[in-house]
Motif scaffolding. Structure first.
Motif, PDB file in Angstrom:
ATOM      1  N   LEU A  22      16.300  53.785  20.693  1.00 32.41           N
ATOM      2  CA  LEU A  22      17.287  52.854  20.126  1.00 32.41           C
ATOM      3  C   LEU A  22      18.684  53.149  20.683  1.00 32.41           C
ATOM      4  N   GLY A  23      19.043  54.425  20.714  1.00 30.41           N
ATOM      5  CA  GLY A  23      20.337  54.802  21.274  1.00 30.41           C
ATOM      6  C   GLY A  23      20.451  54.481  22.751  1.00 30.41           C
ATOM      7  N   SER A  24      19.352  54.596  23.459  1.00 32.44           N
ATOM      8  CA  SER A  24      19.354  54.328  24.900  1.00 32.44           C
ATOM      9  C   SER A  24      19.679  52.873  25.208  1.00 32.44           C
ATOM     10  N   LEU A  25      19.401  51.999  24.268  1.00 26.00           N
ATOM     11  CA  LEU A  25      19.718  50.589  24.479  1.00 26.00           C
ATOM     12  C   LEU A  25      21.228  50.345  24.560  1.00 26.00           C
ATOM     13  N   LEU A  26      22.017  51.287  24.040  1.00 24.38           N
ATOM     14  CA  LEU A  26      23.479  51.175  24.093  1.00 24.38           C
ATOM     15  C   LEU A  26      24.081  51.721  25.387  1.00 24.38           C
ATOM     16  N   GLY A  38      27.229  46.358  39.971  1.00 26.43           N
ATOM     17  CA  GLY A  38      27.455  45.040  40.559  1.00 26.43           C
ATOM     18  C   GLY A  38      27.639  45.061  42.070  1.00 26.43           C
ATOM     19  N   GLY A  39      28.173  46.148  42.605  1.00 30.70           N
ATOM     20  CA  GLY A  39      28.407  46.237  44.041  1.00 30.70           C
ATOM     21  C   GLY A  39      27.184  46.628  44.854  1.00 30.70           C
ATOM     22  N   LEU A  40      26.112  46.990  44.163  1.00 32.73           N
ATOM     23  CA  LEU A  40      24.894  47.373  44.882  1.00 32.73           C
ATOM     24  C   LEU A  40      24.166  46.144  45.401  1.00 32.73           C
ATOM     25  N   LYS A  41      23.413  46.331  46.460  1.00 32.09           N
ATOM     26  CA  LYS A  41      22.540  45.262  46.942  1.00 32.09           C
ATOM     27  C   LYS A  41      21.497  44.982  45.861  1.00 32.09           C
ATOM     28  N   PRO A  42      21.039  43.734  45.779  1.00 30.56           N
ATOM     29  CA  PRO A  42      20.111  43.362  44.697  1.00 30.56           C
ATOM     30  C   PRO A  42      18.890  44.273  44.580  1.00 30.56           C
ATOM     31  N   LEU A  43      18.281  44.657  45.683  1.00 31.44           N
ATOM     32  CA  LEU A  43      17.083  45.496  45.603  1.00 31.44           C
ATOM     33  C   LEU A  43      17.394  46.839  44.943  1.00 31.44           C
ATOM     34  N   LEU A  44      18.495  47.479  45.323  1.00 29.79           N
ATOM     35  CA  LEU A  44      18.852  48.765  44.723  1.00 29.79           C
ATOM     36  C   LEU A  44      19.151  48.613  43.230  1.00 29.79           C
ATOM     37  N   ARG A  45      19.850  47.544  42.867  1.00 31.44           N
ATOM     38  CA  ARG A  45      20.151  47.283  41.459  1.00 31.44           C
ATOM     39  C   ARG A  45      18.847  47.067  40.679  1.00 31.44           C
ATOM     40  N   GLN A  46      17.919  46.319  41.253  1.00 33.08           N
ATOM     41  CA  GLN A  46      16.638  46.064  40.592  1.00 33.08           C
ATOM     42  C   GLN A  46      15.822  47.346  40.436  1.00 33.08           C
ATOM     43  N   ILE A  47      15.844  48.182  41.460  1.00 36.82           N
ATOM     44  CA  ILE A  47      15.135  49.462  41.371  1.00 36.82           C
ATOM     45  C   ILE A  47      15.742  50.322  40.266  1.00 36.82           C
ATOM     46  N   PHE A  48      17.057  50.361  40.193  1.00 35.73           N
ATOM     47  CA  PHE A  48      17.735  51.149  39.158  1.00 35.73           C
ATOM     48  C   PHE A  48      17.305  50.682  37.767  1.00 35.73           C
ATOM     49  N   TRP A  49      17.368  49.366  37.510  1.00 33.67           N
ATOM     50  CA  TRP A  49      16.989  48.828  36.204  1.00 33.67           C
ATOM     51  C   TRP A  49      15.508  49.076  35.918  1.00 33.67           C
ATOM     52  N   THR A  50      14.670  49.004  36.945  1.00 33.02           N
ATOM     53  CA  THR A  50      13.243  49.262  36.763  1.00 33.02           C
ATOM     54  C   THR A  50      13.005  50.710  36.360  1.00 33.02           C
ATOM     55  N   TYR A  51      13.667  51.654  37.040  1.00 27.95           N
ATOM     56  CA  TYR A  51      13.527  53.069  36.678  1.00 27.95           C
ATOM     57  C   TYR A  51      14.031  53.323  35.263  1.00 27.95           C
ATOM     58  N   ALA A  52      15.135  52.698  34.897  1.00 29.16           N
ATOM     59  CA  ALA A  52      15.663  52.860  33.547  1.00 29.16           C
ATOM     60  C   ALA A  52      14.651  52.350  32.518  1.00 29.16           C
ATOM     61  N   ALA A  53      14.018  51.219  32.820  1.00 27.01           N
ATOM     62  CA  ALA A  53      13.010  50.664  31.913  1.00 27.01           C
ATOM     63  C   ALA A  53      11.792  51.584  31.819  1.00 27.01           C
ATOM     64  N   TYR A  54      11.361  52.140  32.945  1.00 27.62           N
ATOM     65  CA  TYR A  54      10.235  53.079  32.924  1.00 27.62           C
ATOM     66  C   TYR A  54      10.541  54.274  32.028  1.00 27.62           C
ATOM     67  N   ILE A  55      11.722  54.826  32.157  1.00 29.63           N
ATOM     68  CA  ILE A  55      12.097  55.979  31.340  1.00 29.63           C
ATOM     69  C   ILE A  55      12.089  55.607  29.860  1.00 29.63           C
ATOM     70  N   VAL A 115      30.513  64.803  21.444  1.00 26.01           N
ATOM     71  CA  VAL A 115      29.550  64.972  20.350  1.00 26.01           C
ATOM     72  C   VAL A 115      28.216  64.321  20.719  1.00 26.01           C
ATOM     73  N   GLY A 116      28.282  63.149  21.336  1.00 26.97           N
ATOM     74  CA  GLY A 116      27.060  62.473  21.762  1.00 26.97           C
ATOM     75  C   GLY A 116      26.269  63.289  22.766  1.00 26.97           C
ATOM     76  N   GLU A 117      26.966  63.883  23.735  1.00 23.81           N
ATOM     77  CA  GLU A 117      26.278  64.696  24.733  1.00 23.81           C
ATOM     78  C   GLU A 117      25.645  65.929  24.092  1.00 23.81           C
ATOM     79  N   VAL A 118      26.380  66.587  23.216  1.00 22.32           N
ATOM     80  CA  VAL A 118      25.852  67.770  22.535  1.00 22.32           C
ATOM     81  C   VAL A 118      24.618  67.389  21.702  1.00 22.32           C
ATOM     82  N   ALA A 119      24.690  66.267  21.004  1.00 15.71           N
ATOM     83  CA  ALA A 119      23.559  65.816  20.191  1.00 15.71           C
ATOM     84  C   ALA A 119      22.337  65.516  21.062  1.00 15.71           C
TER      85      ALA A 119
END
Length: 142
Positions: A22-26, A38-55, A115-119
């Motif tokens: 739930l926190g990760s959604l923020l 935004g400055g990344l090429k579309p493929l790199l941006r898509q890969i990043f979002w895909t990896y984030a979703a996998y995690i 505090v967030g990082e420590v938690a």
């Protein structure tokens, strides 16, 4: 620690995984991913979002497994040994990466972020210890 106590620890770690999800959604909004990616090429941006979703999905299913089957994670089976080692090593590796690889030069500043990082690191540590303890229990080393 008896198996009932370990089952409870695994169960509550599963609840912690759900809270983490739930926190990760923020995180994308807090760290302004859209702006910075935004400055990344579309493929790199898509890969990043895909990896984030996998995690996110992996963390969610660690929670599902832990909440619905804490007893199965400490039944001394090959699968219990494998899964508890996997989850424990996953979180231990995440802690090591936090302190040895991440460049926090541009990380947000302030008490809230600190505090967030420590938690988060505390949560990752509890997860690592819980599942590594379960792994040791599965081998009857403790």
């Amino acid at each position: 620690m008896g198996n009932v106590g370990l089952e409870k620890l695994i169960f509550w770690s599963g609840i912690g995984h759900f809270a983490l999800c739930l926190g990760s959604l923020l995180i994308p909004k807090v760290l302004q991913w859209r702006l910075h990616l935004g400055g990344l090429k579309p493929l790199l941006r898509q890969i990043f979002w895909t990896y984030a979703a996998y995690i996110l999905v992996i963390n969610f299913f660690f929670g599902v497994i832990s909440v619905l089957g804490p007893d199965a994670l400490i039944d001394h089976s090959f699968l219990a040994k494998s899964v508890t080692l996997l989850i424990g090593a996953y979180w231990l590796t995440r802690i090591v990466i936090q302190f040895t690889y991440f460049d926090k030069t541009d990380a947000p500043k302030g008490v809230l972020y600190t505090v967030g990082e420590v938690a988060l690191v505390a949560m990752f540590t509890v997860f690592a210890l819980t599942y590594l303890l379960a792994f040791l229990y599965n081998y009857q080393w403790i």
